[in-house]
Scaffold this motif. Structure first.
Motif, PDB file in Angstrom:
ATOM      1  N   ALA A  61       0.907  -1.199   0.087  1.00  0.00           N
ATOM      2  CA  ALA A  61       0.216  -0.023   0.037  1.00  0.00           C
ATOM      3  C   ALA A  61       0.965   1.101   0.085  1.00  0.00           C
ATOM      4  CB  ALA A  61      -0.874   0.020   1.257  1.00  0.00           C
ATOM      5  N   ASP A  62       1.863   1.313   0.908  1.00  0.00           N
ATOM      6  CA  ASP A  62       2.902   2.544   0.865  1.00  0.00           C
ATOM      7  C   ASP A  62       4.093   1.839   0.521  1.00  0.00           C
ATOM      8  OD1 ASP A  62       4.536   4.462   1.349  1.00  0.00           O
ATOM      9  OD2 ASP A  62       3.796   4.720   3.485  1.00  0.00           O
ATOM     10  N   PRO A  63       4.624   2.439  -0.749  1.00  0.00           N
ATOM     11  CA  PRO A  63       5.932   1.855  -1.448  1.00  0.00           C
ATOM     12  C   PRO A  63       7.246   2.113  -0.407  1.00  0.00           C
ATOM     13  CG  PRO A  63       4.847   3.363  -2.885  1.00  0.00           C
ATOM     14  CD  PRO A  63       3.939   3.446  -1.551  1.00  0.00           C
ATOM     15  N   ALA A  64       7.031   2.794   0.721  1.00  0.00           N
ATOM     16  CA  ALA A  64       7.745   3.158   1.633  1.00  0.00           C
ATOM     17  C   ALA A  64       7.875   1.949   2.797  1.00  0.00           C
ATOM     18  CB  ALA A  64       7.810   4.419   2.567  1.00  0.00           C
ATOM     19  N   ASP A  65       7.151   0.838   2.610  1.00  0.00           N
ATOM     20  CA  ASP A  65       7.019   0.004   3.520  1.00  0.00           C
ATOM     21  C   ASP A  65       7.690  -1.302   2.955  1.00  0.00           C
ATOM     22  OD1 ASP A  65       6.101   1.166   5.880  1.00  0.00           O
ATOM     23  OD2 ASP A  65       3.985   0.855   5.147  1.00  0.00           O
ATOM     24  N   THR A  66       7.952  -1.113   1.551  1.00  0.00           N
ATOM     25  CA  THR A  66       8.600  -2.364   0.762  1.00  0.00           C
ATOM     26  C   THR A  66       9.561  -3.296   1.581  1.00  0.00           C
ATOM     27  OG1 THR A  66       7.712  -1.672  -1.359  1.00  0.00           O
ATOM     28  CG2 THR A  66       9.367  -3.210  -1.487  1.00  0.00           C
ATOM     29  N   GLY A  67      10.486  -2.202   2.031  1.00  0.00           N
ATOM     30  CA  GLY A  67      11.734  -2.700   2.542  1.00  0.00           C
ATOM     31  C   GLY A  67      11.435  -3.366   3.841  1.00  0.00           C
ATOM     32  N   TYR A  68      10.521  -2.679   4.777  1.00  0.00           N
ATOM     33  CA  TYR A  68       9.992  -3.513   5.953  1.00  0.00           C
ATOM     34  C   TYR A  68       9.315  -4.710   5.623  1.00  0.00           C
ATOM     35  CZ  TYR A  68       7.111  -3.605  10.214  1.00  0.00           C
ATOM     36  OH  TYR A  68       6.659  -3.866  11.414  1.00  0.00           O
ATOM     37  N   ALA A  69       8.393  -4.983   4.565  1.00  0.00           N
ATOM     38  CA  ALA A  69       7.858  -5.975   4.350  1.00  0.00           C
ATOM     39  C   ALA A  69       8.940  -7.114   4.355  1.00  0.00           C
ATOM     40  CB  ALA A  69       6.848  -6.001   3.320  1.00  0.00           C
ATOM     41  N   LEU A  70       9.917  -6.967   3.336  1.00  0.00           N
ATOM     42  CA  LEU A  70      10.778  -8.082   3.055  1.00  0.00           C
ATOM     43  C   LEU A  70      11.703  -8.487   4.484  1.00  0.00           C
ATOM     44  CD1 LEU A  70      12.166  -6.596  -0.108  1.00  0.00           C
ATOM     45  CD2 LEU A  70      10.894  -8.721   0.156  1.00  0.00           C
ATOM     46  N   LEU A  71      11.907  -7.286   5.225  1.00  0.00           N
ATOM     47  CA  LEU A  71      12.580  -7.500   6.599  1.00  0.00           C
ATOM     48  C   LEU A  71      11.905  -8.339   7.381  1.00  0.00           C
ATOM     49  CD1 LEU A  71      14.982  -6.879   8.335  1.00  0.00           C
ATOM     50  CD2 LEU A  71      13.800  -4.882   9.213  1.00  0.00           C
ATOM     51  N   VAL A  72      10.675  -8.224   7.634  1.00  0.00           N
ATOM     52  CA  VAL A  72       9.717  -9.060   8.355  1.00  0.00           C
ATOM     53  C   VAL A  72       9.734 -10.439   7.747  1.00  0.00           C
ATOM     54  CG1 VAL A  72       7.397  -9.452   9.050  1.00  0.00           C
ATOM     55  CG2 VAL A  72       8.125  -7.227   9.312  1.00  0.00           C
ATOM     56  N   ALA A  73       9.623 -10.568   6.436  1.00  0.00           N
ATOM     57  CA  ALA A  73       9.812 -11.773   5.923  1.00  0.00           C
ATOM     58  C   ALA A  73      11.182 -12.616   6.223  1.00  0.00           C
ATOM     59  CB  ALA A  73       9.581 -11.815   4.403  1.00  0.00           C
TER      60      ALA A  73
END
Length: 325
Positions: free
Chosen positions: A40-52
């Motif tokens: 939803a927010d492109p700024a959270d892309t890295g965060y999503a990958l980090l959680v994964a």
């Protein structure tokens, strides 16, 4: 089209990931959303990958966790120091010691400039390199103490930040050396003196524990829905609310505050407390003061303990690094 991946959903996955019966499905959900441009927010892309990556790491799949951490760095090149520290730790745990130490060494100057730089120490100690962590802490502490003695700070805020960092480095080094069974040295004595001085200063205030009113996400949403006028008193999102509280607690700690913690609010309990009174900031303060001391959640938790915000994620991977985002 599949739903967008929101920051709230990423947080939820991070909270349930360690205990999920199917962590692979959660990783797939996160990575697929990134691959398909559904964050939803492109700024959270890295965060999503980090959680994964974190879910994979806890499942023991270090190689795939490393691949996702590396990808997360590429996705957020301007804000990747924490992810790079994680990547360095993964390299160490995979036996790629030279690469891991090289990655962390590039970030080593942060120990003298960034309060969050202690993530490097966590990665070193958790990867079996505690002696190196002590060496880096010692060098950083020496440099900061020397600068404080010989240089004038630009402002009172800069001076307070430097003092807080010296305190943090000294305590972390002290605790780590104690775990290693090393005898006290000059810096350990400094850590003891600083800790005692902080305790005495807090006792002198005689105000009891310094607590902040915290609203869990469902209560936060209900609070602003029931009393829209409070929107001016709170950030627009729950993520910003908990980050704001974390920053306030960090600041209070750096200024010598002791007995820090949060008390958890309830919309229904607030309504019963206020009765017919207007719900404003003064009422919120009075409500917070009325909450039982037994309900205080002490701050900070241990870096590997569950975060104080209730997400279920480790503190060091939840509010601690995100508080300065």
């Amino acid at each position: 089209m599949p739903d967008l991946l929101t920051a709230d959903r990423i947080d939820e996955i991070g909270a349930i990931g360690p205990t999920s019966p199917d962590p692979a499905a959660l990783v797939t959900e996160l990575v697929s959303a990134v691959d398909e441009g559904r964050v939803a927010d492109p700024a959270d892309t890295g965060y999503a990958l980090l959680v994964a990556a974190d879910i994979l790491e806890q499942a023991g799949d270090l190689a795939d966790a490393l691949a996702l951490a590396t990808r997360a760095i590429a996705e957020q090149p301007d804000d990747n120091t924490y992810v790079r520290a994680v990547r360095g730790g993964l390299l160490l745990r995979l036996g790629r010691v030279d690469e891991g130490l090289a990655e962390l060494s590039e970030l080593r100057p942060l120990l003298e400039t960034d309060p969050d730089g202690v993530h490097l120490v966590d990665e070193l100690t958790e990867s079996g390199h505690a002696e190196t962590a002590v060496e880096w802490l010692t060098a950083a502490l020496d440099a900061m103490v020397d600068r404080s003695r010989t240089h004038q700070h630009e402002s009172e805020d800069a001076q307070d930040t430097a003092a807080a960092m010296i305190y943090g480095l000294a305590q972390r080094r002290h605790d780590l050396r104690e775990e290693l069974g090393l005898p006290h040295d000059e810096h350990d004595n400094l850590a003891d003196r600083l800790r005692a001085a902080t305790s005495h200063a807090a006792d002198a205030l005689d105000d009891g524990p310094a607590t902040l009113l915290f609203w869990p996400k469902p209560e936060f949403d209900a609070l602003l829905a029931r009393w829209p006028a409070l929107a001016d008193s709170y950030p627009s999102t729950w993520d910003e609310h908990r980050a704001q509280i974390e920053r306030a607690l960090v600041d209070a700690s750096g200024l010598g505050g002791g007995g820090l913690g949060v008390v958890t609010g309830s919309v229904e309990a607030l309504a019963a407390f206020a009765g017919t009174d207007t719900i404003d900031e003064e009422t919120l303060d009075e409500y917070a003061d009325s909450l039982d001391d037994a309900g205080i959640t002490s701050w900070p938790p241990g870096r590997n303990d569950a975060c104080w915000c209730g997400s279920g994620t480790k503190y060091k991977k939840c509010c601690l690094p995100r508080s300065r985002a």
